[in-house]
Motif scaffolding. Structure first.
Motif, PDB file in Angstrom:
ATOM      1  N   GLY C  65       0.822  -1.212   0.000  1.00  0.00           N
ATOM      2  CA  GLY C  65       0.000   0.000   0.000  1.00  0.00           C
ATOM      3  C   GLY C  65       0.846   1.248   0.000  1.00  0.00           C
ATOM      4  O   GLY C  65       2.051   1.217  -0.278  1.00  0.00           O
ATOM      5  N   ILE C 114      -9.889   1.362   2.472  1.00  0.00           N
ATOM      6  CA  ILE C 114      -9.095   0.737   1.420  1.00  0.00           C
ATOM      7  C   ILE C 114      -9.508  -0.709   1.224  1.00  0.00           C
ATOM      8  O   ILE C 114      -9.738  -1.157   0.107  1.00  0.00           O
ATOM      9  CB  ILE C 114      -7.585   0.823   1.769  1.00  0.00           C
ATOM     10  CG1 ILE C 114      -7.144   2.275   1.716  1.00  0.00           C
ATOM     11  CG2 ILE C 114      -6.750  -0.038   0.834  1.00  0.00           C
ATOM     12  CD1 ILE C 114      -5.820   2.540   2.374  1.00  0.00           C
ATOM     13  N   PRO C 121      -5.377   2.999  -2.225  1.00  0.00           N
ATOM     14  CA  PRO C 121      -4.810   3.592  -1.016  1.00  0.00           C
ATOM     15  C   PRO C 121      -4.382   5.047  -1.222  1.00  0.00           C
ATOM     16  O   PRO C 121      -4.542   5.882  -0.339  1.00  0.00           O
ATOM     17  CB  PRO C 121      -3.600   2.719  -0.705  1.00  0.00           C
ATOM     18  CG  PRO C 121      -3.632   1.574  -1.626  1.00  0.00           C
ATOM     19  CD  PRO C 121      -4.736   1.743  -2.596  1.00  0.00           C
ATOM     20  N   LYS C 215      -4.413  -6.172   6.839  1.00  0.00           N
ATOM     21  CA  LYS C 215      -4.309  -4.929   6.075  1.00  0.00           C
ATOM     22  C   LYS C 215      -4.768  -3.732   6.908  1.00  0.00           C
ATOM     23  O   LYS C 215      -4.058  -2.737   7.030  1.00  0.00           O
ATOM     24  CB  LYS C 215      -5.199  -5.032   4.837  1.00  0.00           C
ATOM     25  CG  LYS C 215      -4.462  -4.925   3.522  1.00  0.00           C
ATOM     26  CD  LYS C 215      -5.482  -5.036   2.419  1.00  0.00           C
ATOM     27  CE  LYS C 215      -4.922  -4.748   1.065  1.00  0.00           C
ATOM     28  NZ  LYS C 215      -5.930  -4.944   0.022  1.00  0.00           N
TER      29      LYS C 215
END
Lengths: 503, 359, 327
Positions: C65, C114, C121, C215
């Protein structure tokens, strides 16, 4: 067959996607300690069946039993926990991590709450040693060949105490030696009582390693057979969908005047090859001739087309167009020399989905002309209307967005795109796949009439009867090698299948 | 009646519907809450008023938005435009200089090099920098964000290098005309935008460029297979984006009569991306509308001006912008639409035909 | 052959470390007084906040990201702490944990956008950047000086080291974070999952790793790091101001990239990032000692390194692809 002797059993599996029935009432049975090949051409439903077993797709109807107990895998993770592990063609591991990590990630051995790297190394070495694999497990996985990556994937699958191991085309990028090594491992696992489902396109491999074969076609079960009792030609016949005996009496009229390589072959290729995808081959196509490329999926049909069209840049050999030796480095070059190529992947390599039918038709010609020589919008409309009518494309109008059209009509738009560039050689890769029967016949007729006007056509199809009907000569491929050319009397389905099977 | 309905349907389904609606609401808000917002008066033969001011101030952003639209249409992004603005200003200002000298006893301004040369040099430099971006992306194969990041970091340093770390003030009157002059009562910079917009629109809609760019943005593989020289066009849009940034830099530099390597065009790349997105263009590339991006730029400038006019600290625009970005992103997110609209449909008892088919 | 192969992943890291010492050596030869422990320590004192935020960024980059909101979050933390301390007279003991929690939640929110809505991102954190910077101005447009005795104490306290050297408390915090990050990334399941997801999210999912949770947490962790960097920055500046830490996100990204963490995900080194920051520090110091060059040379030098490393990484990747297609 008694229940006790089955490891994985599926009964009456149905699965539909919008517009397609992928599986229709399919039964399947895997016994412990056997290697079971799952066979079928494109769209037969192999991968959907596998996805049902691994929990990627949820079935619409039917039951799956593992060791006699009903199961309903919800996700790949869940399927693993149940004991069904899968190794995919594209190795589904993280190649940036070390070999040991790839075997253990998600369930690393811990010591005082932290990852015990020593233990992990030791355990993975032990595991790989069982598979006669002696490699440095601390190296990142990407350092090793695909064959070893496959082995590591299997090691990971085995460590999750798998009962069923599914190998989805694991051999497609391996060389003979590596394949033999993999087979050795498979046999060893079979001896330990594991059930292995093996998917491959290589007929040789089916007979080399499997015990039984299940064949699917168009989402339906054709049957399950003992490998030893199913001759190769029969296998191919069943996959392609013809009873073998039917061919005996099929008589064949010779089409075209293309029996001999005429002096003015439009395209002549010598020793053209691309490492890793197609072995060097010779080929010629005459004007007004339809050359069929036949062979099973993965035999190199598409690769031949891609190499000629400059998508995969050839690393050996030469190409002559109209008697002149030319260099084709990219599709733009190929188009300049009068070539055109309809890809088999209509969606990803053919249509430009958010553009209109008009733009999709005009784009190749416009690219050939360059951006300055703009075809006025009025002209574009005229042209597209003409082709919509000519090819009988069913669309609300030229401004319709192409992704809203049915597959057959999208295919016709792409054909229109190429016809507009007035190609001298048209390469069609599975132009009739996944489209309804009516459109199929229309496209076949169109191809024949194009050849009559003097266009050279290379025609690739999984359906043998279609190839026979359309082609005036055929090149047969097996395992990425061009093995034969057939023309005239010899061009009848039985003979072709025997050639493909290598009998 | 029916005709109105048809027209209305066509309007709402048009790509410009949402950008125009956004602009309309901002203006409507101002109509009620800002005094004399729409008043235009004529002073010294020039039009004056808040709306003219918005147009004038939005010109650099509009120029950037034009270049950025094409870049985004190819599925790319260019975050280096702010730095290129600083470089453009630095090059032109340092070349023109504008020292006071006594020529024959008369105090006159003297340029170091003729103004057209300076302008040409500034535009050449930024176009070359754009080409550098294009080269990294189309030939070396670096992701657009990463490739343009390099210039984003280096650009302000280069600008400072050119200006020797000083803020160069330009006293030369003709140069100030670019950013502050008026023609036919309207700001001169507006004519620059008009010209660039006109040429670009012509290039993309009256030649095949537009279709090629959209095609590349939608499906680069299929585009390559149809014979489009994908890397050539990707290279070109970045070069063009550089040129637009150069022009914007000239306007900004001329407007404030100085070149400030640190602050000229700071964060404007984000506004440019926002303008393109507000204009109804998907950040995933493909179909684009240049006019939409211009409207997007105007919306941003209108919001800024409104906030000024309301007497709220202008920096709060950032908060407003962030909310706008979030809303646009959510509306463009397929996942969000699926979650929200399917729930909404369930509540209303409408079966979601598409989802049903998928299940 | 084996040796050659061994180095390619670490090649950036090795070049960076070698380059750092080379630059330090050059400085030591050229300038009097350059070669001293304190010069080295000053680099750490001046860049403690950058080390902290760059480490958070490293995590985000490894998972594939990017987060461009960190500079703004730092500014917001400075501003909000200054406001709470000075205007609301809250205790530092409440403000500091509060800020850390806020940073974490800010990151989690961004990560959720995201992951769950599948938005790029870059765009999400762009909105976050606007939001955080804008909120600073909502609090105040002017600088708020921090006079809180605790902050004053930490800001001025120097931890004495042998041979008349000293460091600040911020350096200790930064190093504690470096160690924690090293442990997290090398010895926990969470850390290894970050690499796996960055390498191939699809595979990671098929291997049964919690992709979504990891994440979101990584962005949360990065938010926490930026908040921590913000607190350290407020020790350093002793003020809150809307323009603080302008463009710092790019410095953080540059540090990580120079330290051998590519923007493509799956690879990354906490140690490398530390040296990435130090290289920027040594360039700054060199320019300072040189005296006539102005500070913008730092930016050009950093960008040059950035470009070099990005192209290098690209070459490595394409070579890998080529060998793969041949085999």
């Amino acid at each position: 067959m008694d229940e006790a002797n089955s490891l994985l059993k599926a009964k009456g599996i149905c699965k539909a996607f919008p517009g397609v029935k992928a599986l229709i009432n399919v039964d399947f049975e895997l016994r412990p300690g056997e290697i079971h090949c799952l066979m079928g051409e494109n769209g037969a439903g192999k991968s959907t069946l596998i996805k049902v077993f691994t929990g990627v797709e949820i079935l619409d109807a039917g039951e799956v039993f593992l060791g006699g107990n009903p199961i309903a895998p919800r996700s790949p993770h869940h399927a693993q926990q149940l004991g069904i592990s899968t190794v995919y063609q594209e190795v589904n591991l993280c190649s940036n991590l070390s070999v040991a990590e790839n075997i253990f990630i998600g369930r690393e051995p811990l010591r005082f709450g932290r990852i015990d790297w020593k233990e992990m190394k030791y355990k993975s070495q032990e595991l790989l040693a069982k598979m006669d694999l002696d490699i440095d497990v601390n190296q990142p996985l990407e350092r090793y060949s695909v064959a070893i990556q496959q082995m590591v994937a299997i090691a990971r699958a085995l460590d999750i105490s798998a009962k069923v191991l599914i190998l989805d085309e694991p051999t497609s990028s391996l060389d003979a030696k590596e394949v033999e090594k993999l087979f050795g491992l498979m046999r060893k696992l079979r001896a330990e009582g594991l059930g292995i489902i093996f998917i491959t396109h290589f007929i040789e491999q089916v007979y080399a390693v499997s015990d039984r074969i299940t064949i699917l076609r168009n989402g339906e079960l054709v049957g399950s057979y003992e490998t030893a009792q199913l001759p190769r030609v029969q296998l191919i016949a069943k996959m392609i969908g013809k009873a073998f005996d039917e061919f005996e009496s099929s008589d064949k009229s010779v089409k075209g005047d293309a029996l001999q390589e005429s002096r003015n072959a439009f395209l002549r290729v010598r020793g053209l090859g691309h490492k890793g995808s197609i072995h060097p081959f010779d080929l010629y196509v005459n004007k007004g001739e339809i050359l069929g490329l036949v062979g099973l999926l993965g035999s190199g049909r598409t690769e031949v087309a891609r190499t000629i069209f400059g998508i995969d840049k050839a690393d050996s050999g030469e190409i002559q167009v109209d008697g002149r030796t030319v260099k084709i480095n990219n599709p733009a070059d190929a188009i300049r020399y009068g070539l055109a190529y309809c890809s088999e992947n209509r969606k990803t390599e053919g249509i430009i989905e958010n553009l209109s039918v008009r733009e999709n038709i005009i784009v190749a010609l416009q690219a050939k002309l360059g951006w300055m020589k703009y075809i006025t919008k009025k002209k574009q409309e005229e042209i597209s209307k003409k082709y919509i009518e000519l090819l009988n494309i069913k669309t609300a109008g030229p401004e319709q967005i192409i992704k809203n059209l049915s597959g057959g009509n999208q295919q016709k738009v792409i054909l229109a795109r190429w016809l507009l560039t007035e190609p001298k050689l048209l390469i069609l890769d599975e132009p009739t796949r996944g489209i309804d029967v009516g459109a199929k016949v229309e496209i076949q007729k169109l191809i024949l009439s194009l050849a009559e006007t003097g266009m050279a056509v290379v025609f690739i199809s999984s359906e043998l009867d279609e190839s026979v009907r359309c082609s005036s000569r055929m090149a047969v491929l097996r395992d990425r090698v061009k093995i034969a050319e057939i023309s005239g009397e010899e061009m009848e389905e039985k003979n072709i299948m025997q050639t493909i099977a290598g009998v | 009646m029916e005709k109105i309905g048809v027209t209305w349907n066509r309007l709402t389904s048009s790509k410009l519907y949402w950008p125009l609606a956004a602009l309309f609401f901002v203006l409507l808000f101002n109509f009620f809450f800002t005094k004399d917002f729409f008043a235009i008066e004529i002073k010294d033969g020039h039009f004056y008023g808040v709306t003219i001011d918005i147009l004038n101030r939005a010109t650099p952003l509009m120029l950037l938005a034009i270049g950025m639209t094409l870049v985004i249409a190819t599925k790319g992004i260019d975050i280096s435009v702010g730095s290129m603005i600083a470089i453009s200003g630095a090059v032109s200002a340092s070349l023109i200089g504008g020292k006071l000298e006594y020529v024959d006893g008369v105090k006159t301004l003297v340029t170091l090099v003729p103004m057209p040369v300076a302008i040409f040099a500034a535009l050449l430099v930024t176009t070359l920098l754009g080409m550098w971006n294009g080269l990294l992306i189309s030939r070396v194969g670096i992701q657009p964000i990463v490739a343009t990041l390099i210039l984003l970091v280096a650009g302000r340093g280069i600008a400072q290098l050119i200006t020797q770390g000083q803020i160069i003030t330009v006293y030369y009157k003709p140069f100030q005309f670019i950013g502050t002059g008026y023609i036919l009562g309207l700001p001169f910079s507006l004519f620059i935008v008009g010209l660039v917009f006109g040429i670009t629109l012509y290039a993309v809609r009256k030649t095949a460029l537009g279709m090629f760019i959209e095609s590349i943005g939608i499906n680069p593989i299929a585009s390559k297979f149809t014979g489009i020289n994908v890397s050539k066009y990707i290279f070109s849009v970045y070069a063009f984006s550089g040129l637009c940034a150069g022009l914007a830099g000239l306007i900004i530099c001329s407007n404030v009569s100085s070149a400030d390597g640190n602050n000229a065009g700071l964060f404007i790349e984000l506004d440019a991306i926002l303008a393109v997105s507000l204009g109804g263009n998907s950040l995933d590339g493909g179909r684009f509308s240049l006019l939409g991006s211009l409207i997007g730029a105007l919306v941003i400038q209108s919001i800024t001006t409104t906030i000024y006019a309301l007497g709220v600290p202008p920096e709060i625009t950032l908060v407003v912008k962030s909310v706008v970005v979030i809303i646009i992103c959510l509306l463009q997110s397929a996942n969000f639409r699926k979650v929200v609209f399917s729930k909404w449909a369930q509540k209303r008892g409408i079966p979601d035909a598409k989802n049903a088919a998928k299940l | 052959m084996q040796r050659m192969q061994l180095s390619y992943k670490y090649i950036n890291l090795i070049i960076t470390i070698v380059l750092f010492f080379a630059l330090f050596a050059v400085g030591s030869v050229l300038y009097n007084g350059f070669f001293s422990t304190q010069v080295l320590l000053n680099m750490l004192i001046d860049n403690a906040f950058l080390i902290i935020t760059a480490i958070g960024m490293t995590f985000v980059l490894i998972i594939g990201g990017i987060d461009i909101s960190v500079g703004s979050v730092i500014a917001l933390v400075c501003m909000l702490s200054a406001y709470l301390l000075e205007m609301q007279h809250l205790s530092a003991m409440i403000v500091i944990p509060g800020m850390l929690l806020m940073g974490f939640l800010f990151g989690v929110a961004q990560g959720s956008f995201i992951h769950f809505f599948n938005i790029q991102p870059f765009i999400v954190t762009l909105a976050g950047m606007f939001l955080a910077r804008g909120l600073c101005y909502v609090i105040s447009i002017d600088t708020i000086m921090i006079t809180d005795p605790f902050y004053q104490f930490i800001a001025t306290y120097r931890i004495p080291l042998p041979f008349d050297n000293f460091i600040s408390i911020s350096v200790v915090i930064a190093f504690a974070l470096v160690l924690a990050a090293l442990y997290l990334i090398n010895y926990t399941k969470f850390g290894r999952a970050i690499y796996a997801i960055g390498g191939n999210a699809q595979s990671a999912m098929l291997m049964g790793l919690p992709v979504g949770r990891t994440k979101v947490l990584v962005y949360g962790l990065n938010g926490f790091c930026s908040a921590l960097a913000g607190i350290v920055f407020s020790f350093y500046m002793l003020s809150g101001y809307g323009l603080h830490a302008m463009g710092l996100e790019m410095d953080a990204i540059a540090s990580a990239v120079i330290g051998g963490t590519p923007l493509t995900g799956g690879v990354g080194f906490v140690t490398g990032t530390l040296f990435g920051v130090l290289i920027q520090g040594v360039i700054q110091t060199l320019i300072m000692f040189q005296g006539t060059l102005s500070s913008w040379w730092t930016k050009i030098a950093v960008a040059f390194l950035l470009c070099l490393f990005i192209v290098l990484q690209r070459i490595v990747v394409s070579r890998k692809e080529r060998t793969k297609s041949i085999s």
